[in-house]
Every structure is written in structure tokens, then in C-alpha cells.
Design a protein around this motif. Sequence first.
Motif, PDB file in Angstrom:
ATOM      1  N   ALA A 134       0.831  -1.207   0.000  1.00 51.72           N
ATOM      2  CA  ALA A 134       0.000   0.000   0.000  1.00 51.72           C
ATOM      3  C   ALA A 134       0.864   1.254   0.000  1.00 51.72           C
ATOM      4  O   ALA A 134       0.542   2.254  -0.662  1.00 51.72           O
ATOM      5  CB  ALA A 134      -0.939  -0.016   1.208  1.00 51.72           C
ATOM      6  N   PHE A 135       1.984   1.232   0.725  1.00 56.16           N
ATOM      7  CA  PHE A 135       2.873   2.397   0.736  1.00 56.16           C
ATOM      8  C   PHE A 135       3.557   2.596  -0.620  1.00 56.16           C
ATOM      9  O   PHE A 135       3.789   3.734  -1.050  1.00 56.16           O
ATOM     10  CB  PHE A 135       3.923   2.257   1.842  1.00 56.16           C
ATOM     11  CG  PHE A 135       3.532   2.912   3.132  1.00 56.16           C
ATOM     12  CD1 PHE A 135       3.297   4.279   3.189  1.00 56.16           C
ATOM     13  CD2 PHE A 135       3.405   2.166   4.309  1.00 56.16           C
ATOM     14  CE1 PHE A 135       2.935   4.891   4.381  1.00 56.16           C
ATOM     15  CE2 PHE A 135       3.053   2.771   5.494  1.00 56.16           C
ATOM     16  CZ  PHE A 135       2.803   4.133   5.536  1.00 56.16           C
ATOM     17  N   VAL A 136       3.912   1.489  -1.290  1.00 56.37           N
ATOM     18  CA  VAL A 136       4.490   1.610  -2.630  1.00 56.37           C
ATOM     19  C   VAL A 136       3.469   2.236  -3.581  1.00 56.37           C
ATOM     20  O   VAL A 136       3.795   3.124  -4.391  1.00 56.37           O
ATOM     21  CB  VAL A 136       4.950   0.231  -3.150  1.00 56.37           C
ATOM     22  CG1 VAL A 136       5.355   0.325  -4.625  1.00 56.37           C
ATOM     23  CG2 VAL A 136       6.119  -0.284  -2.322  1.00 56.37           C
ATOM     24  N   LEU A 137       2.218   1.798  -3.493  1.00 54.70           N
ATOM     25  CA  LEU A 137       1.158   2.394  -4.304  1.00 54.70           C
ATOM     26  C   LEU A 137       0.993   3.876  -3.971  1.00 54.70           C
ATOM     27  O   LEU A 137       0.821   4.717  -4.869  1.00 54.70           O
ATOM     28  CB  LEU A 137      -0.153   1.649  -4.062  1.00 54.70           C
ATOM     29  CG  LEU A 137      -1.405   2.217  -4.762  1.00 54.70           C
ATOM     30  CD1 LEU A 137      -1.212   2.256  -6.275  1.00 54.70           C
ATOM     31  CD2 LEU A 137      -2.638   1.415  -4.379  1.00 54.70           C
ATOM     32  N   ALA A 138       1.080   4.219  -2.673  1.00 51.87           N
ATOM     33  CA  ALA A 138       0.962   5.613  -2.262  1.00 51.87           C
ATOM     34  C   ALA A 138       2.094   6.451  -2.845  1.00 51.87           C
ATOM     35  O   ALA A 138       1.881   7.599  -3.253  1.00 51.87           O
ATOM     36  CB  ALA A 138       0.964   5.717  -0.737  1.00 51.87           C
ATOM     37  N   ALA A 139       3.309   5.897  -2.903  1.00 48.40           N
ATOM     38  CA  ALA A 139       4.441   6.621  -3.492  1.00 48.40           C
ATOM     39  C   ALA A 139       4.182   6.911  -4.971  1.00 48.40           C
ATOM     40  O   ALA A 139       4.454   8.019  -5.469  1.00 48.40           O
ATOM     41  CB  ALA A 139       5.725   5.820  -3.330  1.00 48.40           C
ATOM     42  N   PHE A 140       3.647   5.931  -5.678  1.00 50.24           N
ATOM     43  CA  PHE A 140       3.319   6.128  -7.092  1.00 50.24           C
ATOM     44  C   PHE A 140       2.246   7.198  -7.255  1.00 50.24           C
ATOM     45  O   PHE A 140       2.353   8.087  -8.114  1.00 50.24           O
ATOM     46  CB  PHE A 140       2.838   4.807  -7.693  1.00 50.24           C
ATOM     47  CG  PHE A 140       2.285   4.935  -9.085  1.00 50.24           C
ATOM     48  CD1 PHE A 140       3.134   5.111 -10.169  1.00 50.24           C
ATOM     49  CD2 PHE A 140       0.920   4.888  -9.305  1.00 50.24           C
ATOM     50  CE1 PHE A 140       2.619   5.248 -11.463  1.00 50.24           C
ATOM     51  CE2 PHE A 140       0.396   5.021 -10.579  1.00 50.24           C
ATOM     52  CZ  PHE A 140       1.259   5.197 -11.662  1.00 50.24           C
ATOM     53  N   LEU A 141       1.218   7.130  -6.412  1.00 42.98           N
ATOM     54  CA  LEU A 141       0.148   8.133  -6.484  1.00 42.98           C
ATOM     55  C   LEU A 141       0.676   9.523  -6.136  1.00 42.98           C
ATOM     56  O   LEU A 141       0.226  10.522  -6.707  1.00 42.98           O
ATOM     57  CB  LEU A 141      -0.984   7.746  -5.526  1.00 42.98           C
ATOM     58  CG  LEU A 141      -1.761   6.475  -5.883  1.00 42.98           C
ATOM     59  CD1 LEU A 141      -2.729   6.122  -4.759  1.00 42.98           C
ATOM     60  CD2 LEU A 141      -2.523   6.668  -7.193  1.00 42.98           C
ATOM     61  N   ALA A 142       1.622   9.597  -5.188  1.00 41.86           N
ATOM     62  CA  ALA A 142       2.184  10.893  -4.797  1.00 41.86           C
ATOM     63  C   ALA A 142       2.917  11.553  -5.956  1.00 41.86           C
ATOM     64  O   ALA A 142       2.839  12.775  -6.143  1.00 41.86           O
ATOM     65  CB  ALA A 142       3.122  10.714  -3.610  1.00 41.86           C
ATOM     66  N   MET A 143       3.645  10.778  -6.741  1.00 38.11           N
ATOM     67  CA  MET A 143       4.367  11.348  -7.883  1.00 38.11           C
ATOM     68  C   MET A 143       3.405  11.954  -8.896  1.00 38.11           C
ATOM     69  O   MET A 143       3.701  12.964  -9.531  1.00 38.11           O
ATOM     70  CB  MET A 143       5.234  10.269  -8.536  1.00 38.11           C
ATOM     71  CG  MET A 143       6.434   9.861  -7.695  1.00 38.11           C
ATOM     72  SD  MET A 143       7.594   8.784  -8.581  1.00 38.11           S
ATOM     73  CE  MET A 143       6.654   7.273  -8.696  1.00 38.11           C
TER      74      MET A 143
END
Length: 438
Positions: free
Chosen positions: A413-422
Motif C-alpha cells: 500500500a505504501f508503494v502504491l501511495a508513493a506512485f500516487l504521490a508522484m
Amino acid sequence: MANAKGFGWLAIVRLGAVQASIGAIVMLATSLLNRVMVVEYGLIAAIPAGLVAWHYAVQLSRPIWGHGSDKGRRRTPWIIGGLGILALGALMAVNATVIINESPILGGVMAALAFTLIGAGVGASGTSLLALLASGVARERRAAAAAVTWIMMVAGIVISAATAGALLDPFSEQRLVMVATGVVLCAFLLTCAVTFRLEQQALVEAETDRAGPPPDFAEAIREILKEQAARRFTLFIFVSMLAYSMQDLILEPFAGLVFGMTPGQSTSLAGIQHGGVLAGMIAAGIGGSAFAGRMPVELRVWIVTGCVGSALALVGLATGARVGAGWPLQANVFALGFCNGAFAVAAIGAMMGLAGSGERTREGVRMGVWGAAQAIAFGMGGLLGALGVDFARRSGGNDAAAFQLIFAIEAGAFVLAAFLAMRATRRVPALSQRMAST
């Protein structure tokens, strides 16, 4: 554009004191009363857990409160009024806790109403406070302002918890009511004192491209939903805070079941995590302000780094679940807290920057939408983490494997959040142009 003096550091600290007051009162309801219901009164843990989840659900009303403060000329009355509702709800919750042991129906109804008021009060005061910060803090100070206010909120929780805990012994219902009343009264009076004439120092835009009255609520929501950057940021907030909160209710059980820690040792481990959060907040607050010349690009680096670091720390915990004794658990948990704190403060700093980028919508309703996404994520995250561990433990019969699975899901979920943040924190033209004109 007409410029007025924005908030200085003293004003930011004063607003941080409001955040500390909110945290102190919420601590009574979500932590202290939780323990009293379960330990002193022997209620099932689902009752206080359900009440806490309900107060998060009520915070879906944050956009309404934010829009209300947008329509008014001042946000301070909304902050004080919201904190007054929160204080009333907290005192009602204390009395409901005392009553529920002897009269479950009456006490239950009172508790439900009390936590409704708590959720509404947090929504009204917290959203208006963030909107005031977003409109009154210069962009180069926003990350540091977010760090200061959130550090003070944590400090408020810690100080009120320590003080209330010391004064409650030996426990009695009368002592509980007196201590809770003292905490609530001090928090409310502090808020009234620190907000006195504070809003006059805020940055006021006399003539901007958003001149004129704010749109009505339905139109404001439609504008936000049509804006790609706002939609992406809302999704990022939800996913990141869902991942952030999933370990809240399982970290101490993990330490006890897998590493054999005593209650005191696991509580100390939670303290190490919070210490890491504070260190991460300070680092992001200083770094985000020192390198914020083209916000939100630099804050995006802190957000993505914090999310990826949190994912790696969770992978470490999953590995530790397999390794067991000998794994550097304390260092791992500190690293998780540090990365959590760094991304959270940077995300709030970016949120304050993006809050002013609407064509007609004001900061209040936009902060309300993002606050609602955060609240529902927090409510779901803790519940999903706990239920996931319970289900995995009963299905597989292996404690270590159960925690390993949930930590791996959180890391994903945090990896997905990093992608969404970019994607969500790319500079949008309206924001860039607005910054260039200030």
C-alpha cells in the motif's frame, strides 16, 4: 494582488497550541475511555472500538465545515466553536462511560451521541485550523508549519495522557470526571487565548483571480471532482493514510506474540515508534522549508521517500517475523516511525500549498475533502489491520506468518501511495502562476 502580513513563527506556534488542545481532548475519548471501558468496567473491546470508528465516520462532514468557514469572513469562530463541540462531546462521553456500566442502554445512547459530537467538533475545528494555516502561512514555511503544528499535537497528547494518568490513581468515577473536566477546560481556555486577534495577521488577498464570493457547496464539490490534481491528491491521501494506520492496533501484539515482549516492553516499543515519528516530522519540516523554492516539487521528494522508506521498514518487520529473536526490532520500528513522520508532514505541507489552487473554491472546502479522506482511511486502516491479523492467525495457525502477511500488504500500500504521490503532487499551472504572482 494586494498583500498583507502573513503568519510569523509565533503565530504558527499559537496555532500549534490549538492542534495540541484538539489532540489532548481526543486522547480522552479514544485512549483513556477505551481503557476504562475494557479494563475497569469489563466491556467487550468492540464497544469502544466501534465508537472510535464512528467518530471517524462523522468526520466525513469535514467538507461541509470547511465550506462553512469559507463562506464566513473569519475562521476563528469555527475553530473555537468546533472545539467547544468537541469539549462538550468529550465530557458527555465521560459521563456515558460512568453510566453505561449500570444502565447499558442509556449509557450506550449517550456514548453514541457523544462520539457524534466529538467527530463533528474535530471536523469543524481541525478543518478550519488547517484552512487558516494554508491561507496565512507563506509557501516557503508550509512544511515547517505543518511539522510544528503536528509535533505540538503529539506533545499535547503525550502531556495530557501523562498528566491524566498520574491524577487518576487511585481510580474512581468521581476522579475520572474531575480529571477529564480539567483537561477539557484547560484545552478550551488555551484555544480561546491563543486565537485571540490571531487571524488579523493572516495573509489576506484583497484582489485575486478568485475574487467574489465562494461557490455554494454543491458547486464547490463539483469543481474539486473535476480537477485532476485534486482527485489524485484525494486518492493519495486515502491510500497513504490507510497504510499509515494499519499497524496502529497490531504492532504491540506483534511484539508480544512473536518476540515475547512484556506489556511494558511493548509499550516502550510504541514510544520508540513515536520518537521516530517526531524525528521524521522535524527532518521533513526543516528540509521541506530549506528546499521549498519550487513547492511542491521538493515536498514530493520527501513524500515519496517517506512512503518508500515506510514500505522498506514494513518489509523489515515482515522479515523480522520470520527471523524472530535477534532481529533489531527497536531500530526497525524507529525507522518505520521516522519515515511515517517524514511523509506525513511533507504531505500536509503539499496539501496546504494545493489548497489555494482552486479557481473559485477556497481552502476550507478543499481541506475538508482531504480531511474526510484521511479520517475514513484512519477508521478503516486500524480495523482492517486488526481483522486481517485475526483472520490470518485463525486460518494458518501461525502468528509470525499472519503478521508477515499483513506487514507485506501494508508495504504494498505504501508503494502504491508513493506512485500516487508522484502523480498527485505535480505542479499544476494554476498553482504555479499563483505562486509566481505572490
